[in-house]
Design a protein around this motif. Structure first.
Motif, mmCIF file in Angstrom:
data_model
loop_
_atom_site.group_PDB
_atom_site.id
_atom_site.type_symbol
_atom_site.label_atom_id
_atom_site.label_comp_id
_atom_site.label_asym_id
_atom_site.label_seq_id
_atom_site.Cartn_x
_atom_site.Cartn_y
_atom_site.Cartn_z
ATOM 1 N N GLY A 167 41.269 -10.780 15.045
ATOM 2 C CA GLY A 167 39.866 -10.501 15.338
ATOM 3 C C GLY A 167 39.680 -9.794 16.663
ATOM 4 N N GLY A 168 40.351 -10.268 17.697
ATOM 5 C CA GLY A 168 40.211 -9.661 19.014
ATOM 6 C C GLY A 168 40.695 -8.224 19.041
ATOM 7 N N LEU A 169 41.791 -7.943 18.341
ATOM 8 C CA LEU A 169 42.287 -6.573 18.282
ATOM 9 C C LEU A 169 41.303 -5.679 17.534
ATOM 10 C CD1 LEU A 169 46.099 -7.123 17.572
ATOM 11 C CD2 LEU A 169 44.962 -6.753 19.763
ATOM 12 N N ALA A 170 40.731 -6.195 16.447
ATOM 13 C CA ALA A 170 39.735 -5.414 15.701
ATOM 14 C C ALA A 170 38.540 -5.097 16.590
ATOM 15 C CB ALA A 170 39.286 -6.179 14.459
ATOM 16 N N LYS A 179 37.280 -1.372 17.784
ATOM 17 C CA LYS A 179 35.927 -0.931 17.456
ATOM 18 C C LYS A 179 35.146 -0.564 18.718
ATOM 19 C CE LYS A 179 36.223 -1.782 12.962
ATOM 20 N NZ LYS A 179 36.009 -0.773 11.913
ATOM 21 N N LEU A 180 35.341 -1.313 19.798
ATOM 22 C CA LEU A 180 34.672 -0.985 21.051
ATOM 23 C C LEU A 180 35.120 0.383 21.562
ATOM 24 C CD1 LEU A 180 34.862 -4.476 22.810
ATOM 25 C CD2 LEU A 180 32.743 -3.268 22.229
ATOM 26 N N THR A 236 32.702 -8.030 10.862
ATOM 27 C CA THR A 236 31.953 -8.779 11.875
ATOM 28 C C THR A 236 32.071 -8.119 13.244
ATOM 29 O OG1 THR A 236 33.850 -10.307 12.023
ATOM 30 C CG2 THR A 236 31.974 -10.993 10.674
ATOM 31 N N ALA A 237 33.214 -7.486 13.523
ATOM 32 C CA ALA A 237 33.337 -6.710 14.758
ATOM 33 C C ALA A 237 32.369 -5.528 14.727
ATOM 34 C CB ALA A 237 34.771 -6.238 14.950
ATOM 35 N N ASP A 238 32.239 -4.896 13.569
ATOM 36 C CA ASP A 238 31.277 -3.801 13.436
ATOM 37 C C ASP A 238 29.858 -4.290 13.733
ATOM 38 O OD1 ASP A 238 33.040 -1.763 12.798
ATOM 39 O OD2 ASP A 238 32.964 -2.161 10.644
#
Length: 505
Positions: free
Chosen positions: A16-19, A23-24, A414-416
Motif C-alpha cells: 500500500g505504501g509503495l502504491a 501515485k503521489l 484507495t491510493a488514487d
C-alpha cells in the motif's frame, strides 16, 4: 504560521505504501515521506521469511497495474521473489530517498491550530505533515499473546512466522506448531521432512484445496510479456469475481440465504470426498473435516499440507491446550508433550477488528479518537478510506475493504482516492480536506444494508466458527459488499463535494 516538515506523510512501505508513493509522484506531489518501521520495503513480504512462504493467488493478480512483471519464476511465486518485486518497484520509481526506515509511528495527532498531523515515533521524534496516508495494511501486527497460559514459562525455542530465526536449526528436532491458518499450511509441509517429529495443534480445521502451481516455462514468460495481455487476463478474471460478489449482495436476501446454505452443504460433502483421496488415516480425516463453509474462514491452497499428515512423524492434535510448560505443551486430557521448538502461528490483529485500534493512538479534530469511535460505534469509513473527524487523513485498507481482488489492485484504487482528494484540496487552496459527516453516514448506511447476506453467512450460518471475517461486534467489515469495479469507480470517481475544503479551520 508554522509549516509542516512534509506536505504528505505515508505510514508503511508495504504494497500500500509503495502504491501511494508512486501515485503521489505521478500526480506531481513530490514533497512526501514514507515512514517504515522495518529496514526495507515490502511490508509482510519483508518481515515474513518462514519456510514455504509464497503467495496464494496467481502472480498475474498479485502485482501493480503500473508495473506488471512478465518473468515470474512460478505461477504462485515464493516469498523471496515477491519481496524482490517490491524492492524493484522502490528502485524503479525512485522511492528510497523518500523513505525513513526504522521509524515506527506510535501515535497520530491532528493539530487544530496549525492544521497538520503530528506523527510521534517510537524514538519520541515528531514528524509533521499536512496530509497523511495510512498504508499500514490488512494484517496490522502479530498477536503477541496467543491466549494460552504459560507462554513465558517455555524454555525451548519459539518461532513466529513474522520473525523466523533461520540461524536456529530445527533439523532432527521435536517441533510443535500452534495454529492451522495460512502460514501454518505453508510451514507444515516445508519442515515435516526435516524434523524428528511435528505435532500440529489445531483449534479449527482449515479448507485446503490443490494449488495449481508450476514453474513458469520460458514460452509462458514470453507470452505474458505481450503488451496488454496480463491486464486483459486479470481483468477477465475480475469480471467473474465481480459478478459473484454482485449476485451475493444484490439478490433478494431470502433466496440468497437459501443458496448460501445449500452451497455450504454441497461443498462440505465434496471436501469430505477429497479428503478421502489424499489423507490415509480415517481419524485424521475426521479431525481435518470442517463443519463450516469454504469461505467462512480464509481458505488455503496447498499441494502438500494435507498429505503431510500421511507422514509417520506428523501428528494432529485437537485436544485443547491447557498450558504451555517449561518443556512443552500440556493439553486438557492428553497430558504434557515435550518439544525443542514451538511455532506460534496464531495470527495477526487485522484491520477489521475494533480492538486493533487502540484508544489514544489516532487523535483527530476536537478530541476525536478513532479507537474510541470504532469500539463504541463500529467500524465505518467513506469508501473504506476516510473518516469524519480525521481531516487530511486517508487509510488504504479500511472498513469493508476487500473486494475479492489481489491487494495490489485494491490499494491502487484507495491510493488514487487519497491522491485525488489531496490534489483537489490543493487546487482549491484548502488547508483542511475532510469527508463530510453526512456523506460518510450515507455511505455507511448503504454498505451496512447491502452487507446483510454477508452477516448472515458469517454470523448465523457459520456463527460457530472463529474467523477474522467476523469481528467482535458481530459485523463483517473485512469484505466489501460490492463488486470490484463498483469499488474502483467509487474510489476514483467519488463526488468531490462529498469532502469539505477549508482554507482555515
Amino acid at each position: 504560521m508554522t509549516a509542516p516538515d512534509f506536505q504528505t506523510a505515508v505510514i508503511g512501505a508495504g504494497p500500500g505504501g509503495l502504491a501511494a508513493a508512486v501515485k503521489l509522484k505521478q500526480a506531481g506531489l513530490r514533497d512526501f515521506v514514507v515512514l517504515e518501521r522495518a529496514d526495507d520495503v515490502g511490508g509482510s513480504w519483508h518481515e515474513n521469511t518462514y519456510p514455504g512462504l509464497g503467495v496464494d493467488i496467481p502472480a498475474i493478480a498479485y502485482q501493480y497495474s503500473f508495473a506488471r512483471k512478465a518473468d515470474w519464476s512460478r505461477m504462485f511465486p515464493y516469498g523471496a521473489e515477491v519481496k524482490e518485486y517490491h524492492r524493484d518497484i522502490a528502485n524503479r520509481f525512485g522511492l528510497y530517498p523518500h523513505i525513513k526506515f526504522g521509524t515506527e509511528v506510535v501515535r497520530e495527532e491532528w493539530d487544530d491550530t496549525h492544521h497538520y498531523w503530528k506523527l510521534i515515533t517510537d524514538s519520541g521524534a515528531v514528524i509533521t505533515a499536512r496530509f497523511l496516508i495510512s498504508a499500514v495494511g490488512a494484517f496490522v501486527r502479530p498477536k503477541e499473546e496467543a491466549g494460552i497460559p504459560g507462554r513465558t514459562d517455555y524454555r525451548g525455542k519459539y518461532q513466529r512466522p513474522s520473525s523466523w530465526d533461520h540461524d536456529w536449526d530445527h533439523a532432527g528436532k521435536r517441533v510443535a506448531i500452534i495454529g492451522t491458518g495460512a502460514s501454518a499450511v505453508q510451514i507444515i509441509p516445508s519442515i515435516a521432512p526435516e524434523v524428528a517429529s511435528l505435532t500440529v495443534f489445531q483449534r479449527t480445521p482449515v479448507w485446503s484445496i490443490p494449488k495449481p502451481d508450476f514453474v513458469m516455462p520460458e514460452f509462458g514468460k514470453r507470452i505474458m510479456a505481450v503488451p496488454g495481455l496480463q491486464a486483459a487476463v486479470h481483468g477477465f478474471a475480475l469480471v467473474f469475481v465481480d459478478l459473484a460478489l454482485r449476485l451475493a449482495v444484490g439478490a433478494p436476501v431470502g433466496p440468497t440465504k437459501k443458496v448460501l446454505t445449500r452451497f455450504d452443504a454441497i461443498t462440505i460433502k465434496a471436501y469430505e470426498r477429497y479428503l478421502r483421496l489424499v489423507v490415509d488415516d480415517s481419524e485424521t480425516r475426521r479431525k481435518l473435516t470442517p463443519n463450516f463453509g469454504v469461505i467462512a474462514k480464509r481458505p488455503t491452497m496447498s499441494n502438500g499440507y494435507l498429505r503431510a499428515y500421511n507422514r509417520a512423524n506428523v501428528t494432529l492434535v485437537t485436544d485443547p491446550i491447557e498450558t504451555i510448560t517449561a518443556r512443552g505443551i500440556k493439553t486438557r486430557t492428553d497430558g504434557e508433550r515435550e518439544f525443542d521448538m514451538i511455532i506460534l502461528a496464531t495470527g495477526y490483529e487485522v484491520f477489521s477488528d475494533p480492538e486493533t485500534y487502540r484508544p489514544g493512538t489516532i487523535l483527530g479534530s476536537n478530541g476525536f479518537d478513532l479507537g474510541k469511535f470504532y469500539n463504541e460505534e463500529g467500524l465505518q469509513a467513506y469508501e473504506s478510506v476516510s473518516v469524519h473527524g480525521l481531516p487530511n487523513r486517508w487509510t488504504l485498507v479500511g472498513p469493508y475493504s476487500w473486494t475479492g481482488s489481489g491487494w495490489h489492485a485494491f490499494v491502487e484504487m484507495t491510493a488514487d482516492h487519497a491522491v485525488r482528494a489531496i490534489t483537489e484540496g490543493l487546487r482549491r487552496g484548502a488547508r483542511v480536506v475532510e469527508i463530510r459527516r453526512d456523506a460518510m453516514d450515507a455511505y455507511h448506511r448503504k454498505v451496512y444494508r447491502r452487507n446483510e447476506p454477508v452477516r448472515f453467512y458469517f454470523n448465523e450460518l457459520n456463527g460457530h466458527v472463529p474467523t477474522y471475517y467476523r469481528n467482535s461486534q458481530g459485523d463483517s467489515t473485512y469484505l466489501r459488499p460490492s463488486g470490484f469495479y463498483e469499488a474502483q469507480r467509487g474510489n476514483r470517481k467519488f463526488p468531490l463535494d462529498d469532502y469539505s475544503y477549508r482554507t482555515t479551520a
